[in-house]
Design an enzyme around this catalytic site. Structure first.
Site, PDB file in Angstrom:
ATOM      1  N   HIS A 307       1.028  -1.126  -0.009  1.00  6.71           N
ATOM      2  CA  HIS A 307      -0.026   0.141   0.025  1.00  6.71           C
ATOM      3  C   HIS A 307       0.997   1.287   0.031  1.00  6.71           C
ATOM      4  O   HIS A 307       1.783   1.211   0.523  1.00  6.71           O
ATOM      5  CB  HIS A 307      -0.992   0.016   1.301  1.00  6.71           C
ATOM      6  CG  HIS A 307      -1.989   1.060   1.303  1.00  6.71           C
ATOM      7  ND1 HIS A 307      -1.890   2.134   1.368  1.00  6.71           N
ATOM      8  CD2 HIS A 307      -3.285   0.817   0.681  1.00  6.71           C
ATOM      9  CE1 HIS A 307      -3.004   3.037   1.105  1.00  6.71           C
ATOM     10  NE2 HIS A 307      -4.012   1.984   0.632  1.00  6.71           N
ATOM     11  N   ASP A 364      -7.984  -5.210  -0.210  1.00  8.01           N
ATOM     12  CA  ASP A 364      -8.575  -5.964  -1.393  1.00  8.01           C
ATOM     13  C   ASP A 364      -8.148  -7.300  -1.073  1.00  8.01           C
ATOM     14  O   ASP A 364      -8.763  -8.295  -1.896  1.00  8.01           O
ATOM     15  CB  ASP A 364      -7.886  -5.163  -2.784  1.00  8.01           C
ATOM     16  CG  ASP A 364      -8.481  -4.111  -3.083  1.00  8.01           C
ATOM     17  OD1 ASP A 364      -7.606  -3.232  -3.134  1.00  8.01           O
ATOM     18  OD2 ASP A 364      -9.691  -4.051  -3.285  1.00  8.01           O
TER      19      ASP A 364
HETATM   20  C1  SDX Z   1      -5.972   0.201  -3.226  1.00  7.10           C
HETATM   21  O1  SDX Z   1      -4.153   4.586  -2.059  1.00  7.10           O
HETATM   22  C2  SDX Z   1      -5.309   3.966  -1.376  1.00  7.10           C
HETATM   23  O2  SDX Z   1      -5.557   4.375  -0.304  1.00  7.10           O
HETATM   24  C3  SDX Z   1      -5.776   2.764  -2.206  1.00  7.10           C
HETATM   25  C4  SDX Z   1      -6.654   2.047  -1.632  1.00  7.10           C
HETATM   26  C5  SDX Z   1      -8.005   2.925  -1.418  1.00  7.10           C
HETATM   27  O3  SDX Z   1      -8.750   2.524  -0.382  1.00  7.10           O
HETATM   28  O4  SDX Z   1      -8.469   3.696  -2.262  1.00  7.10           O
HETATM   29  O5  SDX Z   1      -6.265   1.599  -0.388  1.00  7.10           O
HETATM   30  C6  SDX Z   1      -7.172   0.777  -2.343  1.00  7.10           C
HETATM   31  O6  SDX Z   1      -5.642   0.502  -3.982  1.00  7.10           O
HETATM   32  C7  SDX Z   1      -5.318  -0.716  -2.055  1.00  7.10           C
HETATM   33  C8  SDX Z   1      -4.061  -1.445  -2.955  1.00  7.10           C
HETATM   34  C9  SDX Z   1      -4.564  -2.590  -4.309  1.00  7.10           C
HETATM   35  N1  SDX Z   1      -3.492  -2.798  -4.995  1.00  7.10           N
HETATM   36  C10 SDX Z   1      -2.874  -3.815  -4.937  1.00  7.10           C
HETATM   37  O7  SDX Z   1      -3.060  -4.692  -4.119  1.00  7.10           O
HETATM   38  C11 SDX Z   1      -2.006  -4.125  -6.262  1.00  7.10           C
HETATM   39  C12 SDX Z   1      -0.400  -4.902  -5.605  1.00  7.10           C
HETATM   40  N2  SDX Z   1       0.192  -3.754  -4.731  1.00  7.10           N
HETATM   41  C13 SDX Z   1       1.013  -2.958  -5.383  1.00  7.10           C
HETATM   42  O8  SDX Z   1       1.119  -2.896  -6.990  1.00  7.10           O
HETATM   43  C14 SDX Z   1       1.677  -1.725  -4.490  1.00  7.10           C
HETATM   44  O9  SDX Z   1       1.862  -2.318  -3.228  1.00  7.10           O
HETATM   45  C15 SDX Z   1       0.881  -0.519  -4.691  1.00  7.10           C
HETATM   46  C16 SDX Z   1       0.515  -0.056  -5.979  1.00  7.10           C
HETATM   47  C17 SDX Z   1      -0.652  -0.602  -3.775  1.00  7.10           C
HETATM   48  C18 SDX Z   1       1.587   0.486  -3.856  1.00  7.10           C
HETATM   49  O10 SDX Z   1       2.678   0.987  -4.706  1.00  7.10           O
HETATM   50  P1  SDX Z   1       3.660   1.992  -4.402  1.00  7.10           P
HETATM   51  O11 SDX Z   1       3.325   2.655  -3.082  1.00  7.10           O
HETATM   52  O12 SDX Z   1       4.035   2.748  -5.638  1.00  7.10           O
HETATM   53  O13 SDX Z   1       5.292   1.114  -4.043  1.00  7.10           O
HETATM   54  P2  SDX Z   1       6.264   0.497  -4.941  1.00  7.10           P
HETATM   55  O14 SDX Z   1       5.370   0.096  -6.141  1.00  7.10           O
HETATM   56  O15 SDX Z   1       7.007   1.674  -5.295  1.00  7.10           O
HETATM   57  O16 SDX Z   1       6.764  -0.616  -4.420  1.00  7.10           O
HETATM   58  C19 SDX Z   1       7.739  -0.376  -3.333  1.00  7.10           C
HETATM   59  C20 SDX Z   1       8.719  -1.835  -3.662  1.00  7.10           C
HETATM   60  C21 SDX Z   1       9.036  -2.241  -4.745  1.00  7.10           C
HETATM   61  O17 SDX Z   1      10.256  -2.963  -4.561  1.00  7.10           O
HETATM   62  P3  SDX Z   1      11.803  -2.081  -4.768  1.00  7.10           P
HETATM   63  O18 SDX Z   1      11.796  -1.232  -5.792  1.00  7.10           O
HETATM   64  O19 SDX Z   1      11.858  -1.386  -3.307  1.00  7.10           O
HETATM   65  O20 SDX Z   1      12.691  -3.285  -4.751  1.00  7.10           O
HETATM   66  O21 SDX Z   1       7.700  -2.915  -2.917  1.00  7.10           O
HETATM   67  C22 SDX Z   1       7.554  -3.770  -3.942  1.00  7.10           C
HETATM   68  C23 SDX Z   1       7.955  -3.095  -5.300  1.00  7.10           C
HETATM   69  O22 SDX Z   1       8.179  -3.805  -6.365  1.00  7.10           O
HETATM   70  N3  SDX Z   1       6.086  -4.139  -4.008  1.00  7.10           N
HETATM   71  C24 SDX Z   1       5.645  -5.328  -4.357  1.00  7.10           C
HETATM   72  C25 SDX Z   1       4.297  -5.181  -4.209  1.00  7.10           C
HETATM   73  N4  SDX Z   1       3.947  -4.086  -4.029  1.00  7.10           N
HETATM   74  C26 SDX Z   1       5.227  -3.344  -3.845  1.00  7.10           C
HETATM   75  N5  SDX Z   1       6.336  -6.473  -4.607  1.00  7.10           N
HETATM   76  C27 SDX Z   1       5.543  -7.592  -4.657  1.00  7.10           C
HETATM   77  N6  SDX Z   1       4.101  -7.609  -4.452  1.00  7.10           N
HETATM   78  C28 SDX Z   1       3.484  -6.568  -4.320  1.00  7.10           C
HETATM   79  N7  SDX Z   1       2.127  -6.575  -4.161  1.00  7.10           N
END
Ligand code: SDX
Length: 428
Positions: A307, A364
Protein backbone atom coordinates in the site's frame (compact mmCIF):
# COMPACT_ATOMS: atom_id res chain seq x y z
CA UNK A 1 6.96 22.58 15.85
CA UNK A 2 8.58 24.60 13.05
CA UNK A 3 6.38 27.20 11.38
CA UNK A 4 8.77 27.78 8.50
CA UNK A 5 11.15 25.70 6.38
CA UNK A 6 14.42 27.05 4.95
CA UNK A 7 15.85 25.83 1.68
CA UNK A 8 18.82 26.92 -0.33
CA UNK A 9 19.40 26.67 -4.10
CA UNK A 10 21.73 28.45 -6.54
CA UNK A 11 23.33 30.30 -3.60
CA UNK A 12 20.00 31.76 -2.40
CA UNK A 13 18.13 30.96 0.84
CA UNK A 14 14.34 30.90 0.93
CA UNK A 15 11.90 30.63 3.82
CA UNK A 16 8.59 28.84 3.21
CA UNK A 17 5.62 28.50 5.59
CA UNK A 18 4.86 25.13 7.22
CA UNK A 19 1.27 23.94 7.63
CA UNK A 20 0.54 21.71 10.67
CA UNK A 21 -2.66 19.63 10.69
CA UNK A 22 -4.87 18.61 13.63
CA UNK A 23 -2.95 15.31 13.86
CA UNK A 24 0.41 17.16 13.79
CA UNK A 25 1.22 16.20 10.19
CA UNK A 26 3.42 18.90 8.66
CA UNK A 27 3.52 20.14 5.08
CA UNK A 28 5.76 22.75 3.47
CA UNK A 29 3.56 25.26 1.68
CA UNK A 30 5.26 25.71 -1.73
CA UNK A 31 2.57 27.91 -3.33
CA UNK A 32 5.15 30.71 -3.73
CA UNK A 33 8.13 28.48 -4.59
CA UNK A 34 8.32 29.08 -8.36
CA UNK A 35 7.69 32.82 -8.02
CA UNK A 36 10.54 33.32 -5.52
CA UNK A 37 13.07 30.74 -6.75
CA UNK A 38 12.10 29.85 -10.32
CA UNK A 39 12.08 26.20 -9.22
CA UNK A 40 9.32 23.60 -8.98
CA UNK A 41 9.34 20.29 -7.11
CA UNK A 42 9.26 16.88 -8.83
CA UNK A 43 7.47 13.89 -7.25
CA UNK A 44 6.24 11.18 -9.68
CA UNK A 45 3.13 9.52 -8.21
CA UNK A 46 2.89 12.34 -5.65
CA UNK A 47 4.37 10.01 -3.03
CA UNK A 48 5.55 12.97 -0.93
CA UNK A 49 3.21 15.70 -2.19
CA UNK A 50 0.01 16.90 -0.54
CA UNK A 51 -2.62 18.12 -3.03
CA UNK A 52 -4.94 19.73 -0.49
CA UNK A 53 -5.94 20.23 3.15
CA UNK A 54 -8.88 17.98 4.02
CA UNK A 55 -11.11 17.38 7.05
CA UNK A 56 -12.74 14.19 5.76
CA UNK A 57 -10.49 11.16 6.46
CA UNK A 58 -7.36 10.65 8.54
CA UNK A 59 -4.91 7.83 7.83
CA UNK A 60 -1.87 6.93 9.87
CA UNK A 61 0.03 4.45 7.69
CA UNK A 62 2.67 3.58 10.28
CA UNK A 63 0.13 2.78 13.02
CA UNK A 64 -2.67 1.39 10.85
CA UNK A 65 -5.20 4.06 11.84
CA UNK A 66 -8.23 5.05 9.70
CA UNK A 67 -10.90 7.53 10.83
CA UNK A 68 -13.82 9.16 8.96
CA UNK A 69 -14.40 12.68 10.32
CA UNK A 70 -12.59 11.56 13.50
CA UNK A 71 -14.60 8.36 14.07
CA UNK A 72 -12.48 5.14 14.08
CA UNK A 73 -13.37 2.81 11.21
CA UNK A 74 -13.65 -0.10 13.65
CA UNK A 75 -16.57 1.60 15.47
CA UNK A 76 -18.35 2.70 12.32
CA UNK A 77 -18.06 -0.75 10.70
CA UNK A 78 -19.49 -2.35 13.85
CA UNK A 79 -22.26 0.11 14.75
CA UNK A 80 -23.27 2.33 11.82
CA UNK A 81 -25.28 1.88 8.63
CA UNK A 82 -23.73 2.69 5.27
CA UNK A 83 -26.09 5.61 4.62
CA UNK A 84 -25.25 6.99 8.08
CA UNK A 85 -21.55 6.88 7.16
CA UNK A 86 -22.28 8.40 3.74
CA UNK A 87 -24.04 11.31 5.46
CA UNK A 88 -21.12 11.70 7.89
CA UNK A 89 -18.52 11.81 5.11
CA UNK A 90 -20.49 14.18 2.88
CA UNK A 91 -21.95 16.59 5.45
CA UNK A 92 -19.31 16.32 8.18
CA UNK A 93 -21.34 15.10 11.17
CA UNK A 94 -23.26 11.94 12.14
CA UNK A 95 -26.93 12.57 11.23
CA UNK A 96 -29.67 13.01 13.80
CA UNK A 97 -32.61 10.57 13.55
CA UNK A 98 -34.56 13.17 11.56
CA UNK A 99 -31.62 13.95 9.25
CA UNK A 100 -30.99 10.26 8.55
CA UNK A 101 -34.70 9.66 7.88
CA UNK A 102 -34.85 12.60 5.44
CA UNK A 103 -31.59 11.55 3.72
CA UNK A 104 -32.79 7.94 3.42
CA UNK A 105 -36.22 8.93 2.12
CA UNK A 106 -34.74 11.21 -0.52
CA UNK A 107 -32.38 8.47 -1.71
CA UNK A 108 -35.17 5.87 -1.70
CA UNK A 109 -37.24 8.20 -3.89
CA UNK A 110 -34.50 8.43 -6.54
CA UNK A 111 -33.54 4.76 -6.98
CA UNK A 112 -35.28 4.47 -10.38
CA UNK A 113 -33.28 5.14 -13.53
CA UNK A 114 -34.79 6.89 -16.60
CA UNK A 115 -36.37 4.18 -18.76
CA UNK A 116 -34.44 5.39 -21.83
CA UNK A 117 -31.19 4.32 -20.11
CA UNK A 118 -32.26 0.69 -20.30
CA UNK A 119 -31.65 0.82 -24.06
CA UNK A 120 -27.98 1.61 -23.46
CA UNK A 121 -27.52 -1.83 -21.89
CA UNK A 122 -28.77 -3.57 -25.03
CA UNK A 123 -25.89 -2.08 -27.02
CA UNK A 124 -23.18 -3.65 -24.85
CA UNK A 125 -21.65 -7.03 -25.76
CA UNK A 126 -22.56 -9.81 -23.27
CA UNK A 127 -19.02 -9.90 -21.87
CA UNK A 128 -18.84 -6.12 -21.36
CA UNK A 129 -16.94 -5.44 -18.09
CA UNK A 130 -19.39 -3.83 -15.63
CA UNK A 131 -16.85 -1.13 -14.73
CA UNK A 132 -16.88 0.03 -18.35
CA UNK A 133 -20.68 0.10 -18.23
CA UNK A 134 -20.77 1.89 -14.87
CA UNK A 135 -18.30 4.62 -15.90
CA UNK A 136 -20.30 5.46 -19.02
CA UNK A 137 -23.72 5.13 -17.38
CA UNK A 138 -22.74 7.48 -14.53
CA UNK A 139 -21.54 10.12 -16.98
CA UNK A 140 -24.68 9.58 -19.08
CA UNK A 141 -26.84 10.43 -16.05
CA UNK A 142 -25.68 14.05 -16.53
CA UNK A 143 -27.42 14.14 -19.92
CA UNK A 144 -30.78 13.36 -18.28
CA UNK A 145 -30.30 16.14 -15.72
CA UNK A 146 -28.84 19.07 -17.73
CA UNK A 147 -29.40 21.42 -14.80
CA UNK A 148 -26.67 19.45 -12.97
CA UNK A 149 -24.17 20.75 -15.51
CA UNK A 150 -24.54 24.30 -14.26
CA UNK A 151 -21.28 25.12 -12.45
CA UNK A 152 -22.94 27.69 -10.20
CA UNK A 153 -23.01 25.02 -7.50
CA UNK A 154 -26.45 25.87 -6.13
CA UNK A 155 -26.58 23.94 -2.80
CA UNK A 156 -29.99 22.36 -3.38
CA UNK A 157 -29.06 21.35 -6.92
CA UNK A 158 -25.81 19.79 -5.66
CA UNK A 159 -27.67 17.92 -2.90
CA UNK A 160 -30.19 16.59 -5.43
CA UNK A 161 -27.35 15.32 -7.65
CA UNK A 162 -25.66 13.73 -4.61
CA UNK A 163 -28.86 11.92 -3.63
CA UNK A 164 -29.53 10.82 -7.23
CA UNK A 165 -26.01 9.37 -7.53
CA UNK A 166 -26.18 7.44 -4.24
CA UNK A 167 -29.66 6.21 -5.18
CA UNK A 168 -29.09 5.26 -8.81
CA UNK A 169 -25.62 3.70 -8.86
CA UNK A 170 -26.75 0.49 -7.11
CA UNK A 171 -29.57 0.19 -9.66
CA UNK A 172 -27.15 0.69 -12.59
CA UNK A 173 -24.66 -1.74 -11.03
CA UNK A 174 -27.26 -4.45 -10.48
CA UNK A 175 -28.66 -3.94 -13.99
CA UNK A 176 -25.19 -4.35 -15.51
CA UNK A 177 -25.05 -7.76 -13.78
CA UNK A 178 -28.55 -8.73 -14.92
CA UNK A 179 -27.67 -7.59 -18.43
CA UNK A 180 -24.56 -9.82 -18.45
CA UNK A 181 -26.67 -12.76 -17.22
CA UNK A 182 -29.34 -11.90 -19.82
CA UNK A 183 -31.80 -11.97 -16.92
CA UNK A 184 -34.75 -9.56 -16.56
CA UNK A 185 -33.92 -6.32 -14.75
CA UNK A 186 -35.26 -6.05 -11.19
CA UNK A 187 -36.69 -2.66 -10.24
CA UNK A 188 -35.83 -1.18 -6.83
CA UNK A 189 -38.16 -2.10 -3.97
CA UNK A 190 -38.62 0.84 -1.62
CA UNK A 191 -39.54 -1.31 1.36
CA UNK A 192 -35.94 -2.62 1.46
CA UNK A 193 -33.02 -0.73 3.00
CA UNK A 194 -30.03 0.29 0.87
CA UNK A 195 -28.09 -3.00 1.06
CA UNK A 196 -31.20 -5.22 0.92
CA UNK A 197 -32.37 -3.34 -2.18
CA UNK A 198 -29.07 -3.84 -3.98
CA UNK A 199 -29.06 -7.59 -3.23
CA UNK A 200 -32.71 -7.78 -4.34
CA UNK A 201 -31.92 -6.10 -7.67
CA UNK A 202 -28.88 -8.36 -8.11
CA UNK A 203 -30.32 -11.75 -7.17
CA UNK A 204 -34.10 -11.34 -7.19
CA UNK A 205 -36.19 -12.73 -10.05
CA UNK A 206 -39.66 -11.52 -11.12
CA UNK A 207 -40.95 -15.09 -10.85
CA UNK A 208 -40.35 -15.53 -7.13
CA UNK A 209 -40.16 -13.72 -3.80
CA UNK A 210 -36.65 -12.84 -2.66
CA UNK A 211 -35.61 -11.81 0.83
CA UNK A 212 -31.90 -11.13 1.32
CA UNK A 213 -30.11 -13.18 4.00
CA UNK A 214 -29.48 -10.88 7.01
CA UNK A 215 -25.92 -12.29 7.29
CA UNK A 216 -25.24 -11.20 3.72
CA UNK A 217 -26.89 -7.80 4.27
CA UNK A 218 -24.76 -7.18 7.37
CA UNK A 219 -21.56 -8.22 5.57
CA UNK A 220 -22.37 -5.94 2.62
CA UNK A 221 -23.11 -3.01 4.93
CA UNK A 222 -19.72 -3.52 6.63
CA UNK A 223 -17.86 -3.84 3.31
CA UNK A 224 -19.40 -0.67 1.88
CA UNK A 225 -18.49 1.27 5.05
CA UNK A 226 -14.90 -0.02 4.96
CA UNK A 227 -14.52 1.17 1.35
CA UNK A 228 -16.29 4.53 1.81
CA UNK A 229 -13.28 6.86 1.75
CA UNK A 230 -9.51 6.81 1.88
CA UNK A 231 -8.33 10.43 1.61
CA UNK A 232 -6.33 11.34 -1.54
CA UNK A 233 -6.12 7.89 -3.18
CA UNK A 234 -5.81 7.63 -6.95
CA UNK A 235 -9.54 7.70 -7.75
CA UNK A 236 -10.41 10.41 -5.17
CA UNK A 237 -7.62 12.60 -6.57
CA UNK A 238 -9.03 11.96 -10.05
CA UNK A 239 -12.50 13.08 -8.94
CA UNK A 240 -11.02 16.23 -7.40
CA UNK A 241 -8.97 17.21 -10.43
CA UNK A 242 -11.81 16.59 -12.89
CA UNK A 243 -14.20 18.55 -10.63
CA UNK A 244 -11.66 21.38 -10.35
CA UNK A 245 -12.31 22.25 -14.01
CA UNK A 246 -15.99 22.80 -13.01
CA UNK A 247 -17.01 19.57 -14.73
CA UNK A 248 -20.29 18.38 -13.23
CA UNK A 249 -20.41 15.84 -10.37
CA UNK A 250 -21.61 12.99 -12.61
CA UNK A 251 -18.61 13.45 -14.94
CA UNK A 252 -16.25 13.71 -11.96
CA UNK A 253 -17.57 10.51 -10.38
CA UNK A 254 -17.42 8.73 -13.74
CA UNK A 255 -13.71 9.63 -13.92
CA UNK A 256 -13.26 8.20 -10.41
CA UNK A 257 -14.89 4.93 -11.52
CA UNK A 258 -12.42 4.71 -14.40
CA UNK A 259 -9.42 5.37 -12.16
CA UNK A 260 -10.60 2.77 -9.63
CA UNK A 261 -10.78 0.09 -12.36
CA UNK A 262 -6.98 -0.29 -12.54
CA UNK A 263 -5.60 -3.52 -10.97
CA UNK A 264 -3.12 -1.49 -8.90
CA UNK A 265 -6.10 0.28 -7.30
CA UNK A 266 -9.67 -0.93 -6.92
CA UNK A 267 -9.27 -3.58 -9.61
CA UNK A 268 -7.01 -5.45 -7.18
CA UNK A 269 -9.92 -7.26 -5.51
CA UNK A 270 -10.77 -9.02 -8.77
CA UNK A 271 -7.05 -9.61 -9.41
CA UNK A 272 -6.62 -11.19 -5.94
CA UNK A 273 -9.26 -13.85 -6.56
CA UNK A 274 -7.84 -14.54 -10.03
CA UNK A 275 -4.36 -14.85 -8.49
CA UNK A 276 -5.50 -17.18 -5.67
CA UNK A 277 -7.42 -19.32 -8.15
CA UNK A 278 -4.35 -19.51 -10.40
CA UNK A 279 -2.18 -20.56 -7.40
CA UNK A 280 -4.76 -23.21 -6.45
CA UNK A 281 -4.95 -24.56 -10.03
CA UNK A 282 -1.15 -24.54 -10.19
CA UNK A 283 -1.02 -26.92 -7.21
CA UNK A 284 -0.77 -24.39 -4.40
CA UNK A 285 3.05 -24.10 -4.30
CA UNK A 286 3.16 -20.82 -2.34
CA UNK A 287 6.97 -20.60 -2.26
CA UNK A 288 7.01 -20.58 -6.07
CA UNK A 289 4.58 -17.67 -6.25
CA UNK A 290 6.28 -15.71 -3.45
CA UNK A 291 9.56 -16.07 -5.37
CA UNK A 292 7.85 -14.79 -8.53
CA UNK A 293 6.50 -11.77 -6.62
CA UNK A 294 10.04 -10.96 -5.42
CA UNK A 295 11.70 -11.48 -8.81
CA UNK A 296 12.35 -8.08 -10.43
CA UNK A 297 12.36 -9.74 -13.85
CA UNK A 298 8.92 -11.22 -13.26
CA UNK A 299 5.95 -8.83 -13.72
CA UNK A 300 3.95 -10.88 -11.19
CA UNK A 301 3.01 -9.02 -8.03
CA UNK A 302 1.24 -10.35 -4.98
CA UNK A 303 -2.15 -8.72 -5.58
CA UNK A 304 -3.81 -7.48 -2.41
CA UNK A 305 -0.42 -6.83 -0.80
CA UNK A 306 1.30 -3.52 -0.25
CA UNK A 307 0.00 0.00 0.00
CA UNK A 308 1.18 3.51 -0.75
CA UNK A 309 0.35 4.70 2.77
CA UNK A 310 -0.02 1.67 5.07
CA UNK A 311 3.40 0.27 5.89
CA UNK A 312 1.75 -1.84 8.55
CA UNK A 313 -1.55 -3.74 8.51
CA UNK A 314 -4.39 -2.03 6.59
CA UNK A 315 -6.97 -1.75 9.41
CA UNK A 316 -9.71 -2.54 6.91
CA UNK A 317 -8.02 -5.84 6.00
CA UNK A 318 -8.11 -6.92 9.65
CA UNK A 319 -11.86 -6.25 9.91
CA UNK A 320 -12.60 -7.89 6.54
CA UNK A 321 -10.50 -10.94 7.42
CA UNK A 322 -12.60 -11.48 10.57
CA UNK A 323 -15.82 -10.82 8.65
CA UNK A 324 -14.63 -13.42 6.14
CA UNK A 325 -14.44 -16.09 8.82
CA UNK A 326 -17.84 -15.06 10.26
CA UNK A 327 -19.67 -14.93 6.92
CA UNK A 328 -18.27 -18.22 5.59
CA UNK A 329 -19.06 -19.97 8.88
CA UNK A 330 -22.63 -18.55 9.05
CA UNK A 331 -23.24 -19.43 5.40
CA UNK A 332 -21.67 -22.87 5.91
CA UNK A 333 -19.13 -22.27 3.12
CA UNK A 334 -15.74 -23.97 3.17
CA UNK A 335 -13.82 -22.09 0.47
CA UNK A 336 -10.33 -23.53 -0.19
CA UNK A 337 -9.37 -20.14 -1.64
CA UNK A 338 -9.66 -18.64 1.86
CA UNK A 339 -7.27 -21.27 3.20
CA UNK A 340 -4.79 -20.47 0.41
CA UNK A 341 -5.13 -16.74 1.21
CA UNK A 342 -4.38 -17.31 4.90
CA UNK A 343 -1.38 -19.52 4.14
CA UNK A 344 -0.09 -17.02 1.56
CA UNK A 345 -0.45 -14.19 4.07
CA UNK A 346 1.47 -16.18 6.70
CA UNK A 347 4.29 -17.13 4.32
CA UNK A 348 4.60 -13.59 2.97
CA UNK A 349 4.63 -11.96 6.40
CA UNK A 350 7.53 -14.20 7.44
CA UNK A 351 9.50 -13.29 4.32
CA UNK A 352 12.12 -10.58 4.73
CA UNK A 353 11.36 -9.04 1.30
CA UNK A 354 7.78 -8.22 2.32
CA UNK A 355 8.59 -7.30 5.90
CA UNK A 356 11.42 -4.94 4.88
CA UNK A 357 9.14 -3.16 2.39
CA UNK A 358 6.17 -2.98 4.74
CA UNK A 359 4.05 -5.07 2.38
CA UNK A 360 0.98 -6.26 4.29
CA UNK A 361 -2.46 -7.41 3.13
CA UNK A 362 -4.56 -4.43 2.06
CA UNK A 363 -8.31 -3.89 1.82
CA UNK A 364 -8.50 -5.91 -1.41
CA UNK A 365 -6.83 -9.08 -0.14
CA UNK A 366 -9.83 -10.58 1.65
CA UNK A 367 -12.75 -8.57 0.25
CA UNK A 368 -12.95 -10.66 -2.91
CA UNK A 369 -13.38 -13.83 -0.83
CA UNK A 370 -16.43 -12.37 0.92
CA UNK A 371 -17.91 -11.06 -2.33
CA UNK A 372 -17.43 -14.57 -3.78
CA UNK A 373 -19.24 -16.03 -0.75
CA UNK A 374 -22.08 -13.55 -1.38
CA UNK A 375 -22.32 -15.01 -4.93
CA UNK A 376 -21.11 -11.78 -6.50
CA UNK A 377 -19.14 -12.58 -9.70
CA UNK A 378 -15.49 -11.44 -9.76
CA UNK A 379 -16.12 -8.99 -12.63
CA UNK A 380 -18.44 -7.14 -10.22
CA UNK A 381 -15.92 -6.91 -7.35
CA UNK A 382 -14.58 -3.51 -8.37
CA UNK A 383 -18.13 -2.29 -8.92
CA UNK A 384 -18.73 -3.19 -5.26
CA UNK A 385 -15.67 -1.12 -4.37
CA UNK A 386 -17.14 1.80 -6.36
CA UNK A 387 -20.51 1.46 -4.56
CA UNK A 388 -18.69 1.79 -1.25
CA UNK A 389 -16.33 4.59 -2.35
CA UNK A 390 -19.06 6.76 -3.88
CA UNK A 391 -19.79 8.84 -0.74
CA UNK A 392 -16.06 9.40 -0.25
CA UNK A 393 -15.65 10.64 -3.81
CA UNK A 394 -18.66 12.92 -3.36
CA UNK A 395 -17.30 14.26 -0.05
CA UNK A 396 -13.89 14.98 -1.61
CA UNK A 397 -15.49 16.74 -4.62
CA UNK A 398 -17.81 18.79 -2.35
CA UNK A 399 -14.93 19.85 -0.08
CA UNK A 400 -12.84 20.92 -3.09
CA UNK A 401 -15.75 23.03 -4.45
CA UNK A 402 -16.63 24.57 -1.07
CA UNK A 403 -12.97 25.50 -0.54
CA UNK A 404 -12.90 27.20 -3.97
CA UNK A 405 -9.77 25.28 -4.88
CA UNK A 406 -8.13 26.32 -8.20
CA UNK A 407 -8.19 24.13 -11.32
CA UNK A 408 -5.59 21.38 -10.98
CA UNK A 409 -2.73 21.96 -13.40
CA UNK A 410 0.67 20.46 -12.34
CA UNK A 411 3.97 21.72 -13.85
CA UNK A 412 6.77 19.57 -15.37
CA UNK A 413 10.50 19.45 -16.00
CA UNK A 414 10.98 19.32 -19.79
CA UNK A 415 13.59 16.78 -20.94
CA UNK A 416 12.85 16.70 -24.68
CA UNK A 417 14.72 18.12 -27.70
CA UNK A 418 15.90 21.73 -27.52
CA UNK A 419 14.96 24.11 -30.39
CA UNK A 420 15.63 22.79 -33.91
CA UNK A 421 14.48 23.71 -37.44
CA UNK A 422 12.03 21.75 -39.57
CA UNK A 423 13.64 19.46 -42.17
CA UNK A 424 11.71 18.74 -45.38
CA UNK A 425 10.86 15.09 -45.93
CA UNK A 426 13.22 14.65 -48.89
CA UNK A 427 16.17 15.69 -46.64
CA UNK A 428 15.45 13.40 -43.63
C1 SDX B 1 -6.04 0.25 -3.06
O1 SDX B 1 -4.19 4.70 -2.09
C2 SDX B 1 -5.16 4.09 -1.50
O2 SDX B 1 -5.58 4.45 -0.43
C3 SDX B 1 -5.71 2.90 -2.26
C4 SDX B 1 -6.77 2.10 -1.55
C5 SDX B 1 -8.04 2.90 -1.31
O3 SDX B 1 -8.79 2.56 -0.38
O4 SDX B 1 -8.34 3.80 -2.14
O5 SDX B 1 -6.29 1.65 -0.30
C6 SDX B 1 -7.19 0.90 -2.37
O6 SDX B 1 -5.73 0.60 -4.17
C7 SDX B 1 -5.25 -0.80 -2.33
C8 SDX B 1 -4.01 -1.33 -3.15
C9 SDX B 1 -4.53 -2.39 -4.11
N1 SDX B 1 -3.46 -2.78 -5.07
C10 SDX B 1 -2.86 -3.96 -4.98
O7 SDX B 1 -3.08 -4.80 -4.09
C11 SDX B 1 -1.86 -4.24 -6.11
C12 SDX B 1 -0.57 -4.80 -5.54
N2 SDX B 1 0.14 -3.78 -4.79
C13 SDX B 1 1.04 -2.94 -5.46
O8 SDX B 1 1.10 -2.89 -6.81
C14 SDX B 1 1.63 -1.78 -4.67
O9 SDX B 1 1.87 -2.23 -3.40
C15 SDX B 1 0.82 -0.50 -4.62
C16 SDX B 1 0.47 -0.03 -5.99
C17 SDX B 1 -0.43 -0.73 -3.84
C18 SDX B 1 1.65 0.56 -3.92
O10 SDX B 1 2.76 0.78 -4.71
P1 SDX B 1 3.83 1.94 -4.35
O11 SDX B 1 3.47 2.62 -3.07
O12 SDX B 1 4.02 2.78 -5.57
O13 SDX B 1 5.11 1.12 -4.00
P2 SDX B 1 6.14 0.62 -5.07
O14 SDX B 1 5.41 0.10 -6.27
O15 SDX B 1 7.15 1.68 -5.27
O16 SDX B 1 6.76 -0.64 -4.31
C19 SDX B 1 7.78 -0.47 -3.34
C20 SDX B 1 8.57 -1.78 -3.37
C21 SDX B 1 9.05 -2.15 -4.78
O17 SDX B 1 10.19 -2.96 -4.64
P3 SDX B 1 11.67 -2.25 -4.67
O18 SDX B 1 11.69 -1.35 -5.90
O19 SDX B 1 11.77 -1.46 -3.37
O20 SDX B 1 12.65 -3.39 -4.75
O21 SDX B 1 7.70 -2.87 -2.96
C22 SDX B 1 7.56 -3.77 -4.05
C23 SDX B 1 7.93 -3.02 -5.30
O22 SDX B 1 8.39 -3.92 -6.30
N3 SDX B 1 6.11 -4.16 -4.06
C24 SDX B 1 5.67 -5.39 -4.29
C25 SDX B 1 4.28 -5.31 -4.15
N4 SDX B 1 3.93 -4.06 -3.86
C26 SDX B 1 5.07 -3.35 -3.82
N5 SDX B 1 6.32 -6.54 -4.59
C27 SDX B 1 5.52 -7.64 -4.76
N6 SDX B 1 4.16 -7.64 -4.63
C28 SDX B 1 3.52 -6.49 -4.33
N7 SDX B 1 2.19 -6.50 -4.20
Amino acid sequence: MSETAIFEINGERYELPVITGTENEQGIDIKALRAVSGCITLDPGFKNTGSTKSAITFLDGENGILRYRGYPIEQLAEKASFLEVAFLLIYGELPSKEELASFTNSITKHTLVHEDMKQFFEAYPPKAHPMGILASMVCSLSTFYPESQNPNRDKDAVDLTIHRLIAKIPTLAAWSYKNAMRHPFMYPKNTFNYCENFLYMMFGMPTEDYTPDPVVVDALNKLLILHADHEQNCSASTVRIVGSSQANLYASISAGVSALWGPLHGGANQAVIEMLTKIQEDGGDLDKWIAKAKDKNDPFRLMGFGHRVYKNFDPRAKIIKKACDDVLEKLGINDPILEIAKKLEKVALEDEYFVKRGLYPNVDFYSGIIYKALNIPSEMFTVMFALGRLPGWIAQWKEMIENNEPIGRPRQIYTGATERDYVSIDKR
